[in-house]
Design a protein around this motif. Sequence first.
Motif, PDB file in Angstrom:
ATOM      1  N   GLU A   2       0.854  -1.181   0.000  1.00  0.00           N
ATOM      2  CA  GLU A   2       0.000   0.000   0.000  1.00  0.00           C
ATOM      3  C   GLU A   2       0.894   1.237   0.000  1.00  0.00           C
ATOM      4  OE1 GLU A   2      -3.902  -0.240   2.417  1.00  0.00           O
ATOM      5  OE2 GLU A   2      -2.447  -1.482   3.476  1.00  0.00           O
ATOM      6  N   VAL A   3       0.387   2.307  -0.579  1.00  0.00           N
ATOM      7  CA  VAL A   3       1.096   3.584  -0.581  1.00  0.00           C
ATOM      8  C   VAL A   3       0.204   4.597   0.121  1.00  0.00           C
ATOM      9  CG1 VAL A   3       2.087   5.428  -1.990  1.00  0.00           C
ATOM     10  CG2 VAL A   3       2.286   3.039  -2.738  1.00  0.00           C
ATOM     11  N   VAL A   4       0.776   5.254   1.123  1.00  0.00           N
ATOM     12  CA  VAL A   4       0.049   6.292   1.857  1.00  0.00           C
ATOM     13  C   VAL A   4       0.777   7.604   1.634  1.00  0.00           C
ATOM     14  CG1 VAL A   4      -0.538   7.151   4.161  1.00  0.00           C
ATOM     15  CG2 VAL A   4      -0.877   4.726   3.607  1.00  0.00           C
ATOM     16  N   ILE A   5       0.045   8.609   1.151  1.00  0.00           N
ATOM     17  CA  ILE A   5       0.664   9.902   0.844  1.00  0.00           C
ATOM     18  C   ILE A   5       0.159  10.937   1.846  1.00  0.00           C
ATOM     19  CG2 ILE A   5       0.993  11.687  -0.922  1.00  0.00           C
ATOM     20  CD1 ILE A   5       0.154   9.436  -2.980  1.00  0.00           C
ATOM     21  N   ALA A  12       4.155  12.607   7.365  1.00  0.00           N
ATOM     22  CA  ALA A  12       4.481  11.229   6.972  1.00  0.00           C
ATOM     23  C   ALA A  12       5.261  10.539   8.091  1.00  0.00           C
ATOM     24  CB  ALA A  12       5.288  11.236   5.674  1.00  0.00           C
ATOM     25  N   ALA A  13       6.224  11.250   8.664  1.00  0.00           N
ATOM     26  CA  ALA A  13       7.023  10.676   9.758  1.00  0.00           C
ATOM     27  C   ALA A  13       6.153  10.417  10.981  1.00  0.00           C
ATOM     28  CB  ALA A  13       8.173  11.616  10.110  1.00  0.00           C
ATOM     29  N   ARG A  14       5.225  11.339  11.234  1.00  0.00           N
ATOM     30  CA  ARG A  14       4.354  11.162  12.403  1.00  0.00           C
ATOM     31  C   ARG A  14       3.477   9.933  12.238  1.00  0.00           C
ATOM     32  NH1 ARG A  14       1.954  16.575  13.487  1.00  0.00           N
ATOM     33  NH2 ARG A  14       0.097  15.868  12.406  1.00  0.00           N
ATOM     34  N   ALA A 201      11.493  15.684  -2.661  1.00  0.00           N
ATOM     35  CA  ALA A 201      11.435  15.643  -4.124  1.00  0.00           C
ATOM     36  C   ALA A 201      12.604  14.854  -4.712  1.00  0.00           C
ATOM     37  CB  ALA A 201      11.437  17.069  -4.668  1.00  0.00           C
ATOM     38  N   HIS A 202      13.748  14.841  -4.020  1.00  0.00           N
ATOM     39  CA  HIS A 202      14.917  14.116  -4.533  1.00  0.00           C
ATOM     40  C   HIS A 202      14.706  12.602  -4.542  1.00  0.00           C
ATOM     41  CE1 HIS A 202      15.305  14.114  -0.208  1.00  0.00           C
ATOM     42  NE2 HIS A 202      16.323  13.280  -0.248  1.00  0.00           N
ATOM     43  N   LYS A 203      13.651  12.131  -3.877  1.00  0.00           N
ATOM     44  CA  LYS A 203      13.368  10.689  -3.860  1.00  0.00           C
ATOM     45  C   LYS A 203      12.241  10.310  -4.830  1.00  0.00           C
ATOM     46  CE  LYS A 203      16.206   9.423  -0.442  1.00  0.00           C
ATOM     47  NZ  LYS A 203      15.771   9.098   0.914  1.00  0.00           N
ATOM     48  N   ALA A 204      11.677  11.291  -5.542  1.00  0.00           N
ATOM     49  CA  ALA A 204      10.485  11.023  -6.353  1.00  0.00           C
ATOM     50  C   ALA A 204      10.762   9.984  -7.446  1.00  0.00           C
ATOM     51  CB  ALA A 204       9.950  12.316  -6.960  1.00  0.00           C
ATOM     52  N   VAL A 233       5.073   4.893   3.055  1.00  0.00           N
ATOM     53  CA  VAL A 233       4.530   6.190   3.447  1.00  0.00           C
ATOM     54  C   VAL A 233       5.407   7.265   2.826  1.00  0.00           C
ATOM     55  CG1 VAL A 233       3.913   7.684   5.384  1.00  0.00           C
ATOM     56  CG2 VAL A 233       3.697   5.183   5.610  1.00  0.00           C
ATOM     57  N   SER A 234       4.780   8.195   2.108  1.00  0.00           N
ATOM     58  CA  SER A 234       5.575   9.256   1.485  1.00  0.00           C
ATOM     59  C   SER A 234       4.901  10.603   1.706  1.00  0.00           C
ATOM     60  CB  SER A 234       5.752   9.001  -0.012  1.00  0.00           C
ATOM     61  OG  SER A 234       4.628   9.461  -0.722  1.00  0.00           O
ATOM     62  N   ASP A 235       5.648  11.668   1.436  1.00  0.00           N
ATOM     63  CA  ASP A 235       5.030  12.992   1.399  1.00  0.00           C
ATOM     64  C   ASP A 235       4.659  13.303  -0.050  1.00  0.00           C
ATOM     65  OD1 ASP A 235       7.530  13.406   0.307  1.00  0.00           O
ATOM     66  OD2 ASP A 235       8.039  15.134   1.540  1.00  0.00           O
ATOM     67  N   GLU A 236       3.984  14.438  -0.259  1.00  0.00           N
ATOM     68  CA  GLU A 236       3.558  14.801  -1.621  1.00  0.00           C
ATOM     69  C   GLU A 236       4.757  14.920  -2.554  1.00  0.00           C
ATOM     70  OE1 GLU A 236       0.723  14.946  -3.048  1.00  0.00           O
ATOM     71  OE2 GLU A 236      -0.710  14.995  -1.391  1.00  0.00           O
ATOM     72  N   ALA A 237       5.849  15.472  -2.045  1.00  0.00           N
ATOM     73  CA  ALA A 237       7.009  15.713  -2.909  1.00  0.00           C
ATOM     74  C   ALA A 237       7.574  14.396  -3.448  1.00  0.00           C
ATOM     75  CB  ALA A 237       8.082  16.480  -2.141  1.00  0.00           C
ATOM     76  N   ALA A 238       7.726  13.415  -2.595  1.00  0.00           N
ATOM     77  CA  ALA A 238       8.279  12.129  -3.039  1.00  0.00           C
ATOM     78  C   ALA A 238       7.285  11.362  -3.911  1.00  0.00           C
ATOM     79  CB  ALA A 238       8.692  11.279  -1.834  1.00  0.00           C
ATOM     80  N   ALA A 239       5.990  11.655  -3.741  1.00  0.00           N
ATOM     81  CA  ALA A 239       4.954  10.940  -4.505  1.00  0.00           C
ATOM     82  C   ALA A 239       4.719  11.545  -5.887  1.00  0.00           C
ATOM     83  CB  ALA A 239       3.644  10.950  -3.711  1.00  0.00           C
ATOM     84  N   SER A 240       5.435  12.625  -6.207  1.00  0.00           N
ATOM     85  CA  SER A 240       5.063  13.424  -7.387  1.00  0.00           C
ATOM     86  C   SER A 240       5.265  12.695  -8.712  1.00  0.00           C
ATOM     87  CB  SER A 240       5.835  14.747  -7.384  1.00  0.00           C
ATOM     88  OG  SER A 240       7.222  14.483  -7.465  1.00  0.00           O
ATOM     89  N   GLN A 241       6.027  11.599  -8.746  1.00  0.00           N
ATOM     90  CA  GLN A 241       6.190  10.874 -10.018  1.00  0.00           C
ATOM     91  C   GLN A 241       5.446   9.540 -10.031  1.00  0.00           C
ATOM     92  OE1 GLN A 241      10.168  10.820 -11.729  1.00  0.00           O
ATOM     93  NE2 GLN A 241      10.657  12.773 -10.762  1.00  0.00           N
ATOM     94  N   LEU A 242       4.623   9.302  -9.018  1.00  0.00           N
ATOM     95  CA  LEU A 242       3.806   8.082  -9.017  1.00  0.00           C
ATOM     96  C   LEU A 242       2.597   8.301  -9.924  1.00  0.00           C
ATOM     97  CD1 LEU A 242       3.809   7.299  -5.174  1.00  0.00           C
ATOM     98  CD2 LEU A 242       5.098   6.099  -6.959  1.00  0.00           C
ATOM     99  N   SER A 243       2.189   7.240 -10.629  1.00  0.00           N
ATOM    100  CA  SER A 243       1.044   7.418 -11.528  1.00  0.00           C
ATOM    101  C   SER A 243      -0.268   6.948 -10.913  1.00  0.00           C
ATOM    102  CB  SER A 243       1.299   6.700 -12.851  1.00  0.00           C
ATOM    103  OG  SER A 243       1.505   5.329 -12.610  1.00  0.00           O
ATOM    104  N   GLY A 244      -0.201   6.149  -9.848  1.00  0.00           N
ATOM    105  CA  GLY A 244      -1.441   5.579  -9.290  1.00  0.00           C
ATOM    106  C   GLY A 244      -1.971   6.317  -8.084  1.00  0.00           C
TER     107      GLY A 244
END
Length: 264
Positions: A2-5, A12-14, A201-204, A233-244
């Motif tokens: 599962e992916v939680v954004i 995300a850390a919390r 964003a560097h992890k996107a 679990v990601s933040d919006e920045a890291a999730a920015s290249q996910l398509s789903g």
Amino acid sequence: MEVVIRPTAERAARLVARLVADALRDNPTLVLGLATGATMEPVYAELARLHREERLDFSHCTTFNLDEYIGLAPEDPRSYHAVMREALFRHVNLGGAATHLPDGMATDVASACARYEQRIRACGGIDLQLLGIGQSGHIGFNEPLSALRSRTREKALSPVTLAQNARYFGGDPARVPRRAITMGVGTILEARRCVALVTGAHKAAILARAVEGPLGAMVSASALQLHPSCVVVSDEAAASQLSGTDYYRWTFAHEPEWQAYQDA
Ligand code: PGA
């Protein structure tokens, strides 16, 4: 998987800290797998706060860290032994013998690795494994082409990882130890639950490859696709290249298991 954004890295850390805290409250003898790295620091700060302010009890918990540099003694402030002491161990009530990291000073590395695996087994296996994902796609120090069935062993660090971690060694990749002991991908996949935290964003790009790309040894984190109980679990920045993302957001908003975490 599962992916939680979550909207921010802090939230995300919390959420990850709450997953750990809830697992520990459900099972006080939790065997907890730990990861180092800047991403995890706010998770440990929140767990320390929960211990201080809400009496989260670590006294029956056992921990195993993923990895340690070869050649750094536990007293060395750059060792992961020291990093974990400062980030978590000295702030909570883990027992003296309850924390485990690979021995970066072992003279017989292969035996030390076998003993580490044996110790995990003797504790009943890891219940919940925390993971970061490096820019090389690694989990632990499983650099590209790590066997997907690998066990705890010595591994050479990739140039990408040496550059990523140079900030802890005066900014000079040449000063980063070249080798480490790491749990293998196979070891990690045996944990009953895996929780990966990926922010920034560097992890996107690497997150998109790990989660939605093909399963393969070039991106060790893609092996998490094989795990029967894994949440990323990601933040919006890291999730920015996910398509789903529409589906991932829908699942978090509607699945019963996530209802208690909507405000996390
Ligand atoms: P980071 O490292 O949290 O410092 O980005 C993660 C990792 O390399 O696994």
